[in-house]
Design a protein around this motif. Structure first.
Motif, PDB file in Angstrom:
ATOM      1  N   GLY A 204      -5.406 -61.006  19.870  1.00  0.00           N
ATOM      2  CA  GLY A 204      -6.282 -61.787  18.937  1.00  0.00           C
ATOM      3  C   GLY A 204      -6.178 -61.675  17.527  1.00  0.00           C
ATOM      4  N   MET A 205      -4.996 -60.933  17.128  1.00  0.00           N
ATOM      5  CA  MET A 205      -4.541 -60.993  15.744  1.00  0.00           C
ATOM      6  C   MET A 205      -3.717 -62.069  15.235  1.00  0.00           C
ATOM      7  SD  MET A 205      -3.088 -56.863  15.479  1.00  0.00           S
ATOM      8  CE  MET A 205      -2.402 -57.290  14.068  1.00  0.00           C
ATOM      9  N   ASN A 206      -4.226 -62.273  14.135  1.00  0.00           N
ATOM     10  CA  ASN A 206      -3.536 -63.843  13.648  1.00  0.00           C
ATOM     11  C   ASN A 206      -2.032 -63.667  13.634  1.00  0.00           C
ATOM     12  OD1 ASN A 206      -6.218 -64.975  13.029  1.00  0.00           O
ATOM     13  ND2 ASN A 206      -6.364 -64.089  11.095  1.00  0.00           N
ATOM     14  N   ILE A 211       2.469 -65.307  19.907  1.00  0.00           N
ATOM     15  CA  ILE A 211       2.856 -64.771  21.143  1.00  0.00           C
ATOM     16  C   ILE A 211       1.642 -64.178  21.794  1.00  0.00           C
ATOM     17  CG2 ILE A 211       4.988 -64.024  20.126  1.00  0.00           C
ATOM     18  CD1 ILE A 211       3.788 -61.168  19.670  1.00  0.00           C
ATOM     19  N   ALA A 212       0.528 -64.745  21.666  1.00  0.00           N
ATOM     20  CA  ALA A 212      -0.561 -64.310  22.573  1.00  0.00           C
ATOM     21  C   ALA A 212      -0.433 -64.297  23.965  1.00  0.00           C
ATOM     22  CB  ALA A 212      -1.926 -65.024  22.065  1.00  0.00           C
ATOM     23  N   ASP A 213       0.227 -65.464  24.430  1.00  0.00           N
ATOM     24  CA  ASP A 213       0.021 -65.638  25.903  1.00  0.00           C
ATOM     25  C   ASP A 213       1.172 -64.382  26.491  1.00  0.00           C
ATOM     26  OD1 ASP A 213      -1.259 -67.905  25.790  1.00  0.00           O
ATOM     27  OD2 ASP A 213       0.416 -69.229  25.506  1.00  0.00           O
ATOM     28  N   VAL A 214       2.172 -64.126  25.605  1.00  0.00           N
ATOM     29  CA  VAL A 214       2.994 -63.159  26.538  1.00  0.00           C
ATOM     30  C   VAL A 214       2.476 -61.842  26.300  1.00  0.00           C
ATOM     31  CG1 VAL A 214       5.427 -61.689  25.764  1.00  0.00           C
ATOM     32  CG2 VAL A 214       5.024 -64.444  25.385  1.00  0.00           C
ATOM     33  N   LEU A 215       1.643 -61.324  25.372  1.00  0.00           N
ATOM     34  CA  LEU A 215       0.845 -60.038  25.523  1.00  0.00           C
ATOM     35  C   LEU A 215      -0.125 -60.252  26.310  1.00  0.00           C
ATOM     36  CD1 LEU A 215       0.371 -59.659  21.570  1.00  0.00           C
ATOM     37  CD2 LEU A 215       1.959 -58.505  23.063  1.00  0.00           C
ATOM     38  N   GLN A 216      -0.908 -61.406  26.650  1.00  0.00           N
ATOM     39  CA  GLN A 216      -1.933 -61.375  27.895  1.00  0.00           C
ATOM     40  C   GLN A 216      -1.401 -61.255  29.139  1.00  0.00           C
ATOM     41  OE1 GLN A 216      -4.008 -65.004  26.644  1.00  0.00           O
ATOM     42  NE2 GLN A 216      -5.297 -64.051  25.231  1.00  0.00           N
TER      43      GLN A 216
END
Length: 430
Positions: A204-206, A211-216
């Motif tokens: 959730g960090m701006n 790369i939010a999808d990769v992290l999730q």
């Protein structure tokens, strides 16, 4: 240079970890092959295998403990004999007679040290391998590859992760220097220990929105291999208890509570099964001070384990529980076997080993045992040998006692004979 902080860097321990890491990696490959890749199960099987390997060492320790219990009365006699004597001659004699007892039973005074020297590096290495799973299980390390590459592509990722670790109180098990650019292994170390809620905050960090999808996706994969009986083993029981209480998830709450409870109970049972040597005491109704201390330690240590288990990751709790259960099973089997052991046969085997060592050194096989038996007999039946001071005191006492007690001429043969006779009569009356 990419320092492999994903592995243990402790001196000596790191080499043992490499061997144990191969075992852990092999276990995970087998589990993955049968379709159940799970870190919790891998830890349990890993613990079972290592403790089975260490069984001969534990048997050796138990035999030494049994021999110590047999030798204890003789060792106590030596200590009592030289109690309060601090002069060098007495200390040397006490050491000589103590060694004679060990030689009599064919046991080395350092017999319990070698097993401990072997066990300690292994036990420390077990923790290190569990703490650094990505360093020793290659497929787990590869699981973080996409996330690590994506994070390293973000400008200022070192500063961003440094702030994230501080703000979220992420507990690092490796030394990560945030003053330098983070390596791939540094980032892997950080990502592996993140809790599910921390993964959500990271995604959730701006700065990491791209790369939010990769992290999730990485978080989902790691959660799947870290879930054990419905609980994520990267979390601490206390964290699970708080979240379960807030969400009123009572089954999750019970599961989290069972980790420290089982850690306490299994270790308490393990200590109870261990044979306890009886220590001497002046009061026959009361146990000795050492015995009381041991009982207190056996009570306190399991409680401390439960307390620490609340704040450590559940993976460590699983290791403690599995290890204690295995020790209990081992101890029951060992106790049954040791109850059948004939002490005389054990002594004979020990002496045979000592004689073989002496034979290799070119020494007579029986000399050490015969000398030991003679010395021990002297311990049990000490000779009544007077010191020079005691002899001088007897002469002085006899002179004072018989002075002016006879009318015979002083210095005559008759007076001397009478003095000897009266002195002997006095000694017999005592």
């Amino acid at each position: 240079m990419d320092i492999l902080l994903s592995k243990s860097t402790w001196f000596i321990i790191k080499w043992v970890c490499e061997i144990l890491g191969v075992v852990m990696n092999g276990i995970y490959i087998v589990l993955d092959t049968v379709g159940i890749p799970n870190i919790g199960l891998a830890i349990i099987f890993f613990t079972i295998i290592i403790y089975i390997i260490m069984t001969p060492i534990q048997i050796k320790q138990q035999k030494f403990s049994k021999m110590t219990a047999v030798m204890q009365p003789e060792l106590q006699k030596i200590q009592k004999k030289y109690q309060g004597k601090k002069d060098q001659n007495s200390q040397m004699k006490m050491q000589e007679e103590t060694m004679s007892v060990y030689q009599k039973y064919g046991v080395s005074p350092t017999g319990s040290c070698l097993p401990l020297l072997i066990q300690m590096p292994i036990m420390f290495s077990l923790y290190q391998v569990i703490y650094h799973i990505p360093g020793y299980i290659r497929s787990v390390n590869d699981m973080f590859g996409g996330a690590v590459t994506a994070i390293r592509g973000i400008s200022g990722h070192t500063e961003l992760l440094s702030k994230f670790v501080q703000d979220n109180a992420v507990r690092l098990y490796t030394s990560v220097n945030f003053d330098k650019a983070l390596t791939a292994n540094n980032i892997t170390d950080i990502l592996y220990i993140l809790k599910p809620s921390q993964w959500d905050k990271l995604a959730g960090m701006n700065a990491f929105s791209g790369i939010a999808d990769v992290l999730q996706d990485t978080a989902q994969h790691t959660e799947r291999i870290n879930m054990f009986l419905g609980i994520n083993i990267t979390e601490a029981p206390m964290d699970v208890i708080k979240s379960a209480w807030a969400s009123q998830s009572w089954l999750l709450l019970i599961g989290a509570l069972m980790v420290p409870i089982l850690a306490w109970f299994t270790q308490w049972i393990s200590y109870k099964l261990m044979p306890q040597a009886s220590m001497p005491s002046n009061d026959k109704k009361q146990p000795g001070g050492m015995e009381q201390s041991m009982k207190m330690m056996n009570t306190i240590m399991p409680i401390m384990s439960a307390f620490f288990c609340l704040s450590f990751s559940i993976g460590i709790g699983i290791y403690w529980i599995a290890g204690a259960v295995i020790r209990c099973i081992q101890q029951v089997i060992i106790n049954r076997q040791m109850s059948k052991v004939d002490v005389e046969q054990l002594i004979a085997k020990n002496q045979e080993k000592v004689n073989k060592k002496r034979e290799k050194a070119g020494l007579p096989p029986q000399k050490i045992t015969q000398q030991a038996r003679m010395n021990v007999r002297n311990i049990e039946e000490p000779k009544n040998v007077k010191t020079q001071e005691e002899k001088q005191k007897d002469v002085k006492d006899s002179t004072e006692y018989y002075k002016n007690t006879t009318n015979l001429k002083s210095g005559s043969l008759a007076s001397k004979a009478n003095m000897v006779r009266q002195f002997d009569d006095k000694k017999k009356k005592k």
